[in-house]
Scaffold this motif. Structure first.
Motif, PDB file in Angstrom:
ATOM      1  N   LEU A 125       4.261  -8.382 -12.094  1.00 10.42           N
ATOM      2  CA  LEU A 125       3.390  -7.301 -11.632  1.00 10.42           C
ATOM      3  C   LEU A 125       3.727  -6.023 -12.378  1.00 10.42           C
ATOM      4  O   LEU A 125       4.902  -5.664 -12.500  1.00 10.42           O
ATOM      5  CB  LEU A 125       3.553  -7.091 -10.124  1.00 10.42           C
ATOM      6  N   ASP A 126       2.691  -5.315 -12.876  1.00  9.90           N
ATOM      7  CA  ASP A 126       2.907  -4.038 -13.550  1.00  9.90           C
ATOM      8  C   ASP A 126       1.635  -3.216 -13.485  1.00  9.90           C
ATOM      9  O   ASP A 126       0.519  -3.753 -13.466  1.00  9.90           O
ATOM     10  CB  ASP A 126       3.333  -4.263 -15.014  1.00  9.90           C
ATOM     11  N   TRP A 127       1.821  -1.884 -13.439  1.00 10.61           N
ATOM     12  CA  TRP A 127       0.705  -0.935 -13.340  1.00 10.61           C
ATOM     13  C   TRP A 127       0.707  -0.077 -14.595  1.00 10.61           C
ATOM     14  O   TRP A 127       1.658   0.652 -14.869  1.00 10.61           O
ATOM     15  CB  TRP A 127       0.887  -0.061 -12.099  1.00 10.61           C
ATOM     16  N   LYS A 293      18.748  -7.695  -9.073  1.00  6.94           N
ATOM     17  CA  LYS A 293      17.440  -7.647  -9.731  1.00  6.94           C
ATOM     18  C   LYS A 293      16.832  -6.249  -9.673  1.00  6.94           C
ATOM     19  O   LYS A 293      16.231  -5.795 -10.646  1.00  6.94           O
ATOM     20  CB  LYS A 293      16.488  -8.649  -9.078  1.00  6.94           C
ATOM     21  N   ALA A 294      16.965  -5.564  -8.549  1.00  8.51           N
ATOM     22  CA  ALA A 294      16.335  -4.261  -8.345  1.00  8.51           C
ATOM     23  C   ALA A 294      17.154  -3.182  -9.043  1.00  8.51           C
ATOM     24  O   ALA A 294      18.313  -2.926  -8.688  1.00  8.51           O
ATOM     25  CB  ALA A 294      16.220  -3.954  -6.850  1.00  8.51           C
ATOM     26  N   HIS A 387       7.723  -8.328  -5.844  1.00  7.12           N
ATOM     27  CA  HIS A 387       7.372  -7.459  -6.961  1.00  7.12           C
ATOM     28  C   HIS A 387       6.816  -6.138  -6.425  1.00  7.12           C
ATOM     29  O   HIS A 387       6.069  -6.117  -5.443  1.00  7.12           O
ATOM     30  CB  HIS A 387       6.343  -8.133  -7.867  1.00  7.12           C
ATOM     31  N   MET A 388       7.172  -5.056  -7.107  1.00 10.12           N
ATOM     32  CA  MET A 388       6.734  -3.727  -6.691  1.00 10.12           C
ATOM     33  C   MET A 388       6.612  -2.854  -7.933  1.00 10.12           C
ATOM     34  O   MET A 388       7.465  -2.885  -8.826  1.00 10.12           O
ATOM     35  CB  MET A 388       7.741  -3.129  -5.702  1.00 10.12           C
ATOM     36  N   THR A 389       5.538  -2.065  -8.003  1.00  9.14           N
ATOM     37  CA  THR A 389       5.306  -1.186  -9.141  1.00  9.14           C
ATOM     38  C   THR A 389       4.662   0.105  -8.667  1.00  9.14           C
ATOM     39  O   THR A 389       4.044   0.142  -7.590  1.00  9.14           O
ATOM     40  CB  THR A 389       4.419  -1.880 -10.195  1.00  9.14           C
ATOM     41  N   GLY A 401       3.682 -10.140  -2.673  1.00 10.70           N
ATOM     42  CA  GLY A 401       4.641 -10.942  -1.923  1.00 10.70           C
ATOM     43  C   GLY A 401       4.373 -12.427  -2.031  1.00 10.70           C
ATOM     44  O   GLY A 401       3.319 -12.870  -2.504  1.00 10.70           O
ATOM     45  N   VAL A 402       5.342 -13.184  -1.538  1.00 15.86           N
ATOM     46  CA  VAL A 402       5.216 -14.639  -1.508  1.00 15.86           C
ATOM     47  C   VAL A 402       4.135 -15.068  -0.529  1.00 15.86           C
ATOM     48  O   VAL A 402       3.655 -16.208  -0.582  1.00 15.86           O
ATOM     49  CB  VAL A 402       6.586 -15.259  -1.151  1.00 15.86           C
TER      50      VAL A 402
END
Length: 434
Positions: A125-127, A293-294, A387-389, A401-402
């Motif tokens: 995920l990416d913005w 990871k974060a 994932h977060m963006t 999310g899953v």
């Protein structure tokens, strides 16, 4: 002729801890000074039960029960606010004055994300700066235009690859025009979403999963499950990777905005700091007991990074990169999947995964002097938001999310000043004393 002076109206800004002198009755004060202290409490000064409770608390704090004050001390809150503050005086969840910012805790948009992989070692995920979101679902890449709400499907996986390959990492370039993808067979592809055309492609030696990709200017950096960090220069006629470093499995990577530094994290909770100019690791930190990871660089202090631990750790920690010193930490008791900073609000957003649905949420932290203060919880995901963006303007968060949902959260509105103008009273608790 003498110049006329323009006098602006005087604004009185009172201090809550210094008595307001115009309320002083000199005669009464002199009589109290001359009279002996009384053992009985005279409650005639307090008009009702709420003010009576307030007076008792003041007596306990000042360690002089029953003694009347020479200088008047008047309550600076309404009876309703006094009642609520007295009832929560022993509660550990007392909100500070700064935490009165209203946060919209429901998502603005919810999108269906079918077949998203439940894989902690992916970043799909990416913005981009063109205000478009790219997300990879198995072999297919989707481009969603935030303004027009139009979703475009881009399939760059060949028929031979489709049977076993899946896209494991995506990233926009600085202009938001090109996208780079990596898959589980070490295929790196740069393509134009508008033309649906592959511009560059390369296969990394040794088939493995490309876990994370970062793109800055003409350089692309990748990290894979073999612990290798590669650098690709798009200005070269032939796209070839150059090995920068090697370690444990890599699933997190972040580039500093104000320097040539990079941080990577992965299995074992080991975080490595890289000098990209010299192409070497200048510091290794055993940051967590679980997978790191974060990772996120502080936007207003480039020497501070935030790291998050996996399910066996659950800590968010702040590190000084020049000394390796731990500046602060907070136990979340859940897996930290992602971290994002808000420069405008000086807040930190963290996404968490848990086996219980109610704990798969996003938490906003106020970072006053790098001290963690919980501000709000964004609860919509039923499974861990891997994932977060952040949007290019820094106002909105997208989380996937899953549970096969992508949520759009408007957490950091641009008109921030409206939260500072809550009251015009000089005794309002959200005003600056000096």
């Amino acid at each position: 002729m003498a110049a006329t002076e323009l006098c602006s109206p005087r604004i009185y800004i009172h201090d809550r801890f210094i008595p307001y002198r115009p309320h002083l009755d000199v005669d009464v004060a002199h009589a109290r000074l001359m009279s002996p202290p009384s053992e009985t409490k005279n409650h005639s000064l307090w008009g009702n039960d709420h003010q009576l409770i307030y007076g008792d608390v003041l007596n306990e704090i000042l360690d002089s029960p029953g003694q009347k004050r020479v200088l008047p001390i008047a309550p600076c809150q309404s009876p309703e606010s006094q009642r609520s503050s007295m009832s929560s005086i022993d509660s550990p969840k007392i909100c500070s004055r700064k935490s009165r910012r209203k946060v919209v805790t429901s998502p603005k948009n919810i999108l269906d994300m079918p077949k998203i992989r439940n894989d902690f070692y992916t970043n799909v995920l990416d913005w981009g700066h063109s205000n478009k979101i790219v997300v990879a679902l198995e072999q297919t890449t989707y481009i969603w235009d935030v303004e027009s709400k139009v979703c475009k499907k881009v399939n760059i996986v060949t028929e031979d690859e489709a049977s076993s390959n899946f896209v494991s990492a995506v990233c926009w370039n600085n202009e938001g025009r090109l996208v780079v993808t990596g898959d589980n067979q070490s295929h790196l592809k740069v393509f134009d979403p508008e033309m649906e055309k592959i511009i560059h492609g390369v296969n990394v030696d040794g088939k493995t999963t490309i876990s994370v990709i970062r793109w800055r200017n003409n350089e692309i950096y990748t990290g894979d499950r073999k612990g290798r960090v590669y650098q690709y220069d798009l200005r070269c006629p032939v796209l070839a990777g150059r090995l920068v470093g090697q370690g444990l499995d890599i699933c997190g990577m972040a580039l500093s905005n104000n320097s040539h530094d990079m941080v990577t994290g992965g299995n074992g909770g080991v975080v490595r700091l890289w000098d990209l100019r010299a192409q070497h690791c200048f510091r290794t930190i055993k940051a967590h007991n679980g997978c790191a990871k974060a990772l996120a660089w502080c936007p207003w202090r480039s020497s501070i990074i935030a790291t998050g631990g996996g399910a066996q750790d659950g800590y968010i920690k702040l590190w000084q990169i020049h000394t390796g010193e731990l500046n602060g930490k907070m136990s979340t008791k859940s897996q930290v999947c992602g971290l994002l900073w808000s420069q405008e609000y000086q807040e930190l957003a963290s996404s968490h995964g848990s086996v219980t649905p109610e704990n798969n949420d996003i938490v906003l932290w106020r970072m006053s002097r790098f001290q963690f203060e919980p501000l709000a919880k964004l609860q919509q995901h039923l499974a861990r938001p891997l994932h977060m963006t952040l949007s290019p303007d820094g106002t909105t968060i997208a989380s996937a999310g899953v549970d096969e949902m992508m949520c759009i959260w408007e957490c950091f509105p641009e008109n921030r000043d409206q939260y500072r103008k809550q009251s015009s009273s000089p005794l309002a608790l959200n005003q600056v004393i000096r």
